[in-house]
Design a protein around this motif. Structure first.
Motif, PDB file in Angstrom:
ATOM      1  N   ALA A 123      84.707  -5.909  32.651  1.00 58.23           N
ATOM      2  CA  ALA A 123      85.764  -6.825  32.223  1.00 58.23           C
ATOM      3  C   ALA A 123      86.873  -6.029  31.532  1.00 58.23           C
ATOM      4  N   LYS A 124      86.473  -4.991  30.762  1.00 59.71           N
ATOM      5  CA  LYS A 124      87.459  -4.103  30.155  1.00 59.71           C
ATOM      6  C   LYS A 124      88.217  -3.324  31.227  1.00 59.71           C
ATOM      7  N   VAL A 125      87.502  -2.893  32.274  1.00 59.29           N
ATOM      8  CA  VAL A 125      88.150  -2.204  33.389  1.00 59.29           C
ATOM      9  C   VAL A 125      89.198  -3.116  34.026  1.00 59.29           C
ATOM     10  N   ASP A 126      88.858  -4.403  34.187  1.00 60.09           N
ATOM     11  CA  ASP A 126      89.828  -5.372  34.702  1.00 60.09           C
ATOM     12  C   ASP A 126      91.089  -5.397  33.848  1.00 60.09           C
ATOM     13  N   ASP A 127      90.906  -5.438  32.531  1.00 58.71           N
ATOM     14  CA  ASP A 127      92.050  -5.493  31.620  1.00 58.71           C
ATOM     15  C   ASP A 127      92.933  -4.256  31.757  1.00 58.71           C
ATOM     16  N   VAL A 128      92.296  -3.093  31.849  1.00 58.18           N
ATOM     17  CA  VAL A 128      93.053  -1.849  31.985  1.00 58.18           C
ATOM     18  C   VAL A 128      93.825  -1.827  33.293  1.00 58.18           C
ATOM     19  N   LEU A 129      93.169  -2.190  34.405  1.00 57.45           N
ATOM     20  CA  LEU A 129      93.828  -2.195  35.712  1.00 57.45           C
ATOM     21  C   LEU A 129      94.990  -3.182  35.741  1.00 57.45           C
TER      22      LEU A 129
END
Length: 219
Positions: free
Chosen positions: A98-104
């Protein structure tokens, strides 16, 4: 001051008096790693300044995107978090992606800042991977040349295909497979590595770079 004089001054700024801009662009495409080694070894008079080169190549990339009418979708959908929820992954994995989603999403929606920020982190990551072969200043200058190289490739790609590629592999304006291939080629020449040794170090540099920006965004 007449038009001819103004045109001459413009060409001199671009390095036509020493062949430096066109010559540097050619070298960045055909023998990039060797060119960087030459520059770092003291043969800088044959090449355009890496920082000026980056400004010029970025300008050409922006013009190419404008000519092709390229634009960016500002509402991308990244579903890594949802994917892991769907398949009942552990909670820590769902939270991580979910953090990866935010970064992307941030990288996609903030192109200027993300390119600058990830560029800094990628230089740090490259230093961590190649620190036994070059010092930080040498790696920094090499990476500025590589950024210029990627802008040239991205410009040609955008003009030929009309596709928006800037967000495929931040901070570089190229699709991921093409970017990885050229970086591997760069490092093979720059650090005198074999193909596989160059490939895994290239991939590791990006992994570390993304981890650094993930940690930065988490804070």
């Amino acid at each position: 001051m007449n038009l001819k004089h103004a045109a001459t001054e413009c060409l001199n700024f671009l390095g036509y008096d020493t062949r430096s801009v066109p010559y540097t662009a050619k070298e960045l495409f055909w023998r990039p790693g060797y060119m960087m080694r030459d520059y770092l070894s003291g043969y800088s008079q044959f090449y355009y300044s890496p920082f000026n080169m980056l400004v010029i190549t970025t300008l050409f990339f922006v013009i190419a995107c404008w000519l092709r009418g390229l634009h960016v979708d500002t509402d991308p959908q990244f579903l890594y978090g949802d994917f892991f929820v769907r398949y009942n992954a552990p909670e820590w994995m769902v939270t991580l992606f979910a953090k990866v989603d935010d970064v992307l999403r941030w990288l996609h929606q903030s192109p200027a800042w993300s390119a600058i920020l990830f560029g800094i982190f990628y230089i740090i990551a490259s230093y961590l991977v190649f620190r036994k072969r070059m010092n930080f200043v040498e790696i920094f200058i090499s990476q500025v040349f590589i950024f210029s190289q990627m802008q040239i490739i991205g410009t040609v790609y955008a003009l030929l295909t009309g596709s928006e590629v800037y967000y495929n592999m931040p901070p570089f304006a190229v699709p991921i497979p093409l970017g990885i291939a050229f970086l591997c080629y760069d490092y093979m020449q720059l650090f005198q590595l074999g193909f596989w040794a160059s490939l895994w170090r290239t991939i590791l540099s990006f992994v570390i770079g993304y981890l650094l920006i993930l940690l930065f965004m988490a804070n």
